[in-house]
Design an enzyme around this catalytic site. Structure first.
Site, PDB file in Angstrom:
ATOM      1  N   GLU A  37       0.839  -1.199   0.000  1.00 11.23           N
ATOM      2  CA  GLU A  37       0.000   0.000   0.000  1.00 11.23           C
ATOM      3  C   GLU A  37       0.873   1.247   0.000  1.00 11.23           C
ATOM      4  OE1 GLU A  37      -2.637  -0.393   3.329  1.00 11.23           O
ATOM      5  OE2 GLU A  37      -3.950  -1.798   2.268  1.00 11.23           O
ATOM      6  N   ARG A  97     -11.541   9.744 -20.132  1.00  8.34           N
ATOM      7  CA  ARG A  97     -12.155   9.379 -21.420  1.00  8.34           C
ATOM      8  C   ARG A  97     -13.375   8.485 -21.259  1.00  8.34           C
ATOM      9  NH1 ARG A  97      -6.892   7.420 -24.568  1.00  8.34           N
ATOM     10  NH2 ARG A  97      -6.328   6.852 -22.450  1.00  8.34           N
ATOM     11  N   GLN A  98     -13.534   7.874 -20.066  1.00  6.90           N
ATOM     12  CA  GLN A  98     -14.761   7.078 -19.806  1.00  6.90           C
ATOM     13  C   GLN A  98     -15.765   8.044 -19.175  1.00  6.90           C
ATOM     14  OE1 GLN A  98     -15.035   3.787 -20.609  1.00  6.90           O
ATOM     15  NE2 GLN A  98     -17.034   3.340 -19.703  1.00  6.90           N
ATOM     16  N   ASP A 168      -8.421  14.072 -35.522  1.00  5.53           N
ATOM     17  CA  ASP A 168      -9.865  13.840 -35.553  1.00  5.53           C
ATOM     18  C   ASP A 168     -10.566  15.170 -35.268  1.00  5.53           C
ATOM     19  OD1 ASP A 168      -9.908  14.224 -32.738  1.00  5.53           O
ATOM     20  OD2 ASP A 168      -9.647  12.077 -32.374  1.00  5.53           O
ATOM     21  N   LYS A 192     -11.786  10.274 -37.648  1.00  2.00           N
ATOM     22  CA  LYS A 192     -11.266   9.033 -37.048  1.00  2.00           C
ATOM     23  C   LYS A 192     -12.414   8.127 -36.638  1.00  2.00           C
ATOM     24  CE  LYS A 192      -9.532   8.963 -32.751  1.00  2.00           C
ATOM     25  NZ  LYS A 192      -8.561   9.298 -31.701  1.00  2.00           N
TER      26      LYS A 192
HETATM   27  C1  R5P Z   1      -9.296  10.475 -28.386  1.00  2.41           C
HETATM   28  O1  R5P Z   1     -10.207  10.892 -29.099  1.00  2.41           O
HETATM   29  C2  R5P Z   1      -8.132  11.323 -28.020  1.00  2.41           C
HETATM   30  O2  R5P Z   1      -8.319  12.638 -28.448  1.00  2.41           O
HETATM   31  C3  R5P Z   1      -6.851  10.789 -28.618  1.00  2.41           C
HETATM   32  O3  R5P Z   1      -6.922  10.882 -30.024  1.00  2.41           O
HETATM   33  C4  R5P Z   1      -6.652   9.353 -28.221  1.00  2.41           C
HETATM   34  O4  R5P Z   1      -6.708   9.237 -26.831  1.00  2.41           O
HETATM   35  C5  R5P Z   1      -5.311   8.849 -28.718  1.00  2.41           C
HETATM   36  O5  R5P Z   1      -5.205   7.503 -28.383  1.00  2.41           O
HETATM   37  P1  R5P Z   1      -4.176   6.577 -29.127  1.00  2.41           P
HETATM   38  O6  R5P Z   1      -2.832   7.209 -29.026  1.00  2.41           O
HETATM   39  O7  R5P Z   1      -4.255   5.283 -28.371  1.00  2.41           O
HETATM   40  O8  R5P Z   1      -4.627   6.422 -30.530  1.00  2.41           O
END
Ligand code: R5P
Length: 291
Positions: A37, A97-98, A168, A192
């Site tokens: 821990e 991101r979640q 993206d 993307k």
């Molecule tokens: C997702 O939409 C984020 O903006 C990044 O494009 C994403 O986290 C990049 O992840 P990775 O390097 O695994 O493609």
């Protein structure tokens, strides 16, 4: 006097922020108990005598589960030492991101983390969260800090007819911020489709890149899949030099090998995560928001 307390993974950024704010940098001990821990402790003299009634800023990137736990423990130690105001800075917000339940039965992990962090703080700053809406998950006021502008700092001054490209649509604003900070160039974005955590498909736009320098801008480089695909398209189209820039260089697995292997000229990232490609600090933009 403001005191800065750093998580173990954010020590350079915390020091840079202390310099920006003219604040004191607290000595902190990081260790583990024999059972594995985490153990953290503020300097004993500091905790006993000088945090009472003070403003304390805890800086902790939460890129791992351990880092989350460490941050909660530091918040508790600071409160225990009598701080009157505790500001928590998340240079990188893990689980950000979640931010929704994408399938029934999934948690909104960003909300779960935000609730835990909220319980120990009066205010939160999150540097370039993946979605700004995650700020609404925190109970005290949470503010998003834009870390992208400093990404222009390490770029060469003589870029050839530069294009600032988002891999993206979601990163378009970041590309515009970096272009504006650089002072010249055009912006564009690819589309993307993500098939899995590691498998992404890039659909390019018709931007003309032949003979031009391209700066690809994203919030996070995780596995490097998004960036390496984008760089591949740009190489096929005879771009001159391709620079990769991101706020958060998570760099999971073999991300660096994928990027260098794709033929990038240079990789630039901020110190929200302290990595070999860290070339610029977000401390000034955090200090601006705090002052
Ligand atoms: C997702 O939409 C984020 O903006 C990044 O494009 C994403 O986290 C990049 O992840 P990775 O390097 O695994 O493609």
């Amino acid at each position: 006097m403001t005191t800065i307390v750093s998580g173990s993974a954010s020590q350079s950024l915390a020091a840079a922020l202390a310099r920006e704010l003219g604040a004191r940098l607290a000595p902190v001990e990081y260790d583990r108990f024999p059972d594995g821990e985490l153990f953290v402790a503020l300097d004993r003299d500091l905790a006993e005598s000088s945090l009472d009634g003070e403003r304390v800023i805890v800086v902790g990137a939460t890129a791992s589960s351990d880092a989350h736990v460490e941050l909660l423990c530091l918040q508790d130690a600071v409160r225990e030492a009598g701080a009157s105001e505790l500001i928590t800075i998340l240079p990188y917000m893990g689980y950000g991101r979640q931010d929704e339940a994408f399938e029934p039965g999934q948690p909104v992990s960003a909300r779960a983390m935000a609730r835990a962090i909220s319980s120990g703080t009066d205010r939160v700053l999150v540097v370039t969260p993946h979605e700004r809406d995650v700020c609404s998950f925190f109970e005290p006021t949470a503010t998003a800090v834009d870390g992208a502008a400093v990404l222009a700092d390490p770029l060469p001054a003589a870029l050839e007819d530069p294009v600032f490209l988002a891999p993206d649509a979601g990163a378009t604003g970041l590309a515009e911020t970096v272009r504006d900070a650089y002072g010249r160039g055009t912006t564009d974005h690819f589309e993307k489709t993500r098939h899995s955590g590691t498998d992404v498909e890039i659909t390019p736009s018709n931007v003309a890149v032949a003979g031009r320098d391209v700066v690809v801008v994203d919030d996070i480089v995780a596995t490097g899949g998004t960036m390496s695909q984008a760089v591949g398209v740009l190489q096929d189209r005879d771009a001159c030099r391709v620079f990769v820039t991101c706020v958060h260089a998570l760099l999971a697995r073999n991300a660096l090998t994928r990027l260098w292997g794709a033929g990038v000229e240079a990789i630039y990232a901020t110190d929200t995560l302290e990595r070999s490609v860290t070339t610029t600090s977000v401390a000034p933009v955090i200090a601006d928001v705090l002052s």
